[in-house]
Design a protein around this motif. Sequence first.
Motif, mmCIF file in Angstrom:
data_model
loop_
_atom_site.group_PDB
_atom_site.id
_atom_site.type_symbol
_atom_site.label_atom_id
_atom_site.label_comp_id
_atom_site.label_asym_id
_atom_site.label_seq_id
_atom_site.Cartn_x
_atom_site.Cartn_y
_atom_site.Cartn_z
ATOM 1 N N GLY A 1 40.071 84.118 59.869
ATOM 2 C CA GLY A 1 39.351 83.025 59.210
ATOM 3 C C GLY A 1 39.132 83.286 57.751
ATOM 4 N N GLU A 2 39.052 84.481 57.414
ATOM 5 C CA GLU A 2 38.866 84.757 56.020
ATOM 6 C C GLU A 2 40.131 84.445 55.269
ATOM 7 N N ALA A 3 41.254 84.584 55.898
ATOM 8 C CA ALA A 3 42.516 84.351 55.240
ATOM 9 C C ALA A 3 42.968 82.910 55.411
ATOM 10 N N VAL A 4 42.500 82.233 56.420
ATOM 11 C CA VAL A 4 42.927 80.846 56.722
ATOM 12 C C VAL A 4 42.004 79.876 55.985
ATOM 13 N N ASN A 5 42.625 78.835 55.498
ATOM 14 C CA ASN A 5 41.849 77.812 54.778
ATOM 15 C C ASN A 5 41.097 76.920 55.755
ATOM 16 N N ASN A 6 40.072 76.285 55.187
ATOM 17 C CA ASN A 6 39.258 75.379 55.969
ATOM 18 C C ASN A 6 40.094 74.116 56.237
ATOM 19 N N PRO A 7 40.149 73.612 57.495
ATOM 20 C CA PRO A 7 40.979 72.439 57.794
ATOM 21 C C PRO A 7 40.406 71.145 57.200
#
Length: 185
Positions: free
Chosen positions: A13-19
């Motif tokens: 989650g830290e690496a994935v963007n907010n949807p």
Amino acid sequence: MLNALVTNLAAEGEAVNNPLIPAWYDIIWSALWFVIILVVVWKVALPKLNKMLDERSAAIEGNMAKADEAQKKAEAALEEYTRQLAEARTEAGEIREAAREDGKKIVAEAKDAASSEAARITATAHTQIEAERQTALVSLRSEVGSLALDLAGGVVGETLSDDARATAVVDRFLADLEASEKAAQ
């Protein structure tokens, strides 16, 4: 297994963007198309829309002005009609009154004519009656005179042939008779 997946996602989650937040290239392309559409609407569609609304507004205002003018004309026509109706009623009243006066005059003239005609007829009748009375009186005197002479001739035994003397005797006798009648009344 669910725990492992949640944990894995939390680490990623830290690496994935907010949807809910789009990527920067989507924001740029969307903003570019928004600006293009805004310029087209601002320069092309909005003036046409304003022109159409102005024409419609002018047409509505013109129709309202025509309606106001028609309303004023209708009110003026109604006032004129009312005035003419009042004049007609007044004139009809005057005509009725004049007809009544004329009728009274005609009746009075007819009464006067009838009275004068009745007076004329009465005078003519009196004249005619007086003439007939005089004629009857003259006729009666001559008949009474001749009867009296015949009777006197029969009583005396001779014929009275002197017409002037016989007429004088008869006239004196009738005058005495009339005088005695007048004295009795």
